[in-house]
Scaffold this motif. Structure first.
Motif, PDB file in Angstrom:
ATOM      1  N   ARG A 253      38.361  35.572  45.235  1.00  0.00           N
ATOM      2  CA  ARG A 253      38.005  35.000  43.943  1.00  0.00           C
ATOM      3  C   ARG A 253      36.776  34.093  44.019  1.00  0.00           C
ATOM      4  O   ARG A 253      36.030  33.972  43.032  1.00  0.00           O
ATOM      5  CB  ARG A 253      39.201  34.195  43.397  1.00  0.00           C
ATOM      6  N   THR A 254      36.509  33.468  45.166  1.00  0.00           N
ATOM      7  CA  THR A 254      35.487  32.416  45.204  1.00  0.00           C
ATOM      8  C   THR A 254      34.241  32.751  46.018  1.00  0.00           C
ATOM      9  O   THR A 254      33.274  31.991  45.969  1.00  0.00           O
ATOM     10  CB  THR A 254      36.082  31.112  45.758  1.00  0.00           C
ATOM     11  N   ALA A 257      30.574  32.189  44.817  1.00  0.00           N
ATOM     12  CA  ALA A 257      30.981  31.378  43.666  1.00  0.00           C
ATOM     13  C   ALA A 257      31.663  32.220  42.592  1.00  0.00           C
ATOM     14  O   ALA A 257      31.577  31.928  41.395  1.00  0.00           O
ATOM     15  CB  ALA A 257      29.797  30.615  43.084  1.00  0.00           C
ATOM     16  N   GLY A 258      32.346  33.259  43.033  1.00  0.00           N
ATOM     17  CA  GLY A 258      33.069  34.109  42.092  1.00  0.00           C
ATOM     18  C   GLY A 258      32.197  35.052  41.303  1.00  0.00           C
ATOM     19  O   GLY A 258      32.679  35.731  40.387  1.00  0.00           O
ATOM     20  N   PHE A 285      42.355  26.746  47.418  1.00  0.00           N
ATOM     21  CA  PHE A 285      41.245  26.346  46.550  1.00  0.00           C
ATOM     22  C   PHE A 285      40.818  24.907  46.823  1.00  0.00           C
ATOM     23  O   PHE A 285      39.628  24.598  46.874  1.00  0.00           O
ATOM     24  CB  PHE A 285      41.645  26.508  45.075  1.00  0.00           C
ATOM     25  N   VAL A 300      31.550  27.104  48.650  1.00  0.00           N
ATOM     26  CA  VAL A 300      31.239  27.512  47.281  1.00  0.00           C
ATOM     27  C   VAL A 300      29.961  26.814  46.824  1.00  0.00           C
ATOM     28  O   VAL A 300      29.905  25.583  46.790  1.00  0.00           O
ATOM     29  CB  VAL A 300      32.389  27.181  46.308  1.00  0.00           C
ATOM     30  N   PRO A 342      36.310  25.479  41.966  1.00  0.00           N
ATOM     31  CA  PRO A 342      37.377  26.475  41.949  1.00  0.00           C
ATOM     32  C   PRO A 342      38.461  26.046  40.962  1.00  0.00           C
ATOM     33  O   PRO A 342      38.945  24.914  41.003  1.00  0.00           O
ATOM     34  CB  PRO A 342      37.880  26.471  43.391  1.00  0.00           C
ATOM     35  N   PRO A 362      34.159  31.000  39.765  1.00  0.00           N
ATOM     36  CA  PRO A 362      35.349  30.788  40.602  1.00  0.00           C
ATOM     37  C   PRO A 362      36.582  30.353  39.818  1.00  0.00           C
ATOM     38  O   PRO A 362      37.166  29.297  40.063  1.00  0.00           O
ATOM     39  CB  PRO A 362      34.882  29.697  41.569  1.00  0.00           C
TER      40      PRO A 362
END
Length: 457
Positions: A253-254, A257-258, A285, A300, A342, A362
């Motif tokens: 997911r991240t 940075a997503g 997260f 991130v 996140p 994210p």
């Protein structure tokens, strides 16, 4: 057109848009290059592609830094992107001759019949900023090696990367015009597509952009391949390895940075493991370091542009106002740069942006389900169909679920990823056509049937 460092908001460079005369001259050069390039042997083109892999490898830190300052991608992830570009170049430098050799087909006694794979001409590649090297090389490696020539229209915020890529092909020994980068805005794209010197189009980007380009290309009867948006489900079944699923899910997911079409976005979790998964995902997260993407400790980085930050935050807040619960994050960082932490949303109502739209950042939406059947319903209840991930300790069960998911790419106990060895594609509003592998290199060739019979006695 400006390139802005998303971590500092510093203007890196300002670019002048190519005028019509400049673009037409580049198209002329590409057409002239195709005449001789298409006549070269595939093995000759393979050797040049191996040179590209060498140039990339020898300058990996320089190119990774270019990605980081233009996109905000953490440096180690940028290095990984360049390494993947090396991989795809090496892959097609080793396998293109095999994939493009004539395919003989038995027909009538005494007849010689086969399929010949022949290049089309100049291919316009409209590429995104989020993987500014990889998206270009996964297109260019197979399709230039098959004998086509490439015209790159990159995103204006990564024109520095586009110029670097053009320089790479020149340094590797490619003739002038085989790979060309044009600095144009979206307003000029339709004219380029309509130009007779362009024979096909590929785009990686939003569904909206795909529909617009498909309309123009269809009117011109030009082949297209589209890799568009995604809202990938990450399905965690009741027998899932929860700790591993949460660990991989956080990365899925991240990373970047997503900002990935194939990022895990909707986490669909069985009620019996929901609390444990949410707790572990939250822990993962919270452990992520957000900050300067040039710092090796950063996990991130920032979003790539200010408008992307504003759009993402609006989607989150609209969902919260409609009843979603903000479990973690949800507020842009109060500092220079386009940083968004996140974030986790739960109890997300239907028809909210977090449930129906692609969140390009994210932000994880986590849904609780009572059964495998409900998980499949929610996973498939989307306009998108790019990737999906299933988590279970029973691989037979995972395979069964994978077959029911409406997506072009489904992974069991692994995050969704592209790999040069296997085809990559989407369904529904996530696009059509195939990239990578044997299947991908055949998208932009004329599959010509040749039938030869003797005159007899």
């Amino acid at each position: 057109m400006k390139s802005i460092n998303p971590a500092t908001e510093e203007v890196l460079a300002t670019y002048k848009e190519d005028d019509t005369g400049t673009v037409y001259a580049q198209l002329d050069t590409a057409r002239e290059a195709f005449e001789s390039w298409s006549e070269r042997s595939v093995s000759s083109r393979e050797r040049l592609l191996a040179n590209v892999a060498d140039v990339l490898r020898e300058n990996i830190d320089k190119y990774a830094k270019q990605i980081t300052i233009e996109v905000g991608k953490p440096l180690d992830q940028a290095v990984s992107e360049i390494e993947k570009c090396v991989w795809v170049c090496n892959y097609y430098s080793q396998h293109s001759s095999e994939y493009l050799q004539n395919e003989h087909i038995g027909t009538e006694p005494g007849a010689k019949t086969y399929v010949s794979y022949e290049p089309l001409g100049a291919i316009l590649a409209i590429m995104p900023w989020n993987y500014p090297f990889w998206q270009v090389f996964r297109f260019a490696a197979p399709h230039i090696t098959s004998g086509n020539v490439a015209i790159l229209k990159h995103s204006p915020n990564v024109f520095g990367c586009a110029q670097a890529i053009e320089d790479i092909f020149e340094e590797a020994g490619y003739p002038d015009g085989v790979f060309t980068s044009v600095q144009v805005s979206v307003n000029q794209v339709s004219d380029i597509i309509e130009d007779d010197r362009v024979r096909a189009v590929t785009l990686t980007g939003s569904t909206r952009a795909g529909k617009e380009v498909a309309t123009i290309s269809g009117r011109e009867l030009k082949p297209t391949v589209f890799e568009l948006g995604g809202s990938d489900p990450f399905v965690v079944l009741d027998d899932a390895p929860v700790e591993r699923a949460a660990e991989v899910g956080a990365t899925a997911r991240t990373q970047n940075a997503g900002q990935s079409c194939i990022a895990a976005k909707r986490f669909i979790v069985h009620e019996t493991v929901f609390d444990e998964f949410l707790e572990r995902l939250t822990t993962e997260f919270k452990a992520l370091t957000i900050g300067d993407p040039t710092d090796v400790e950063t996990d991130v980085g920032p979003l790539a542009r200010e408008d992307l930050l504003e759009t993402l935050h609006d989607q989150v807040m609209t969902s919260v106002d409609a009843g979603a619960t903000l479990h973690l994050g949800g507020e842009p960082l109060d500092q220079s740069g386009y940083f968004y932490p996140p974030t986790i949303l739960v109890d997300v109502p239907d028809e909210t942006p977090a449930a129906t739209e692609e969140l390009f950042g994210p932000v994880a939406t986590v849904f609780k389900v009572e059964s495998e059947r409900e998980a499949l319903r929610i996973a498939n209840d989307t306009q998108y169909g790019l990737g999906a991930s299933v988590w279970t300790t029973n691989t037979d069960r995972g395979e069964s679920v994978a077959q029911e998911l409406e997506a072009g790419n489904v992974f069991v106990n692994q995050l969704v990823k592209s790999d040069p060895r296997v085809p990559f594609s989407g369904v529904k509003d996530s696009g059509y056509g195939t990239e990578l592998s044997r299947h991908g290199i055949h998208e932009f060739v004329n599959k010509k049937t040749i039938w030869i019979e003797g005159q007899g006695e």
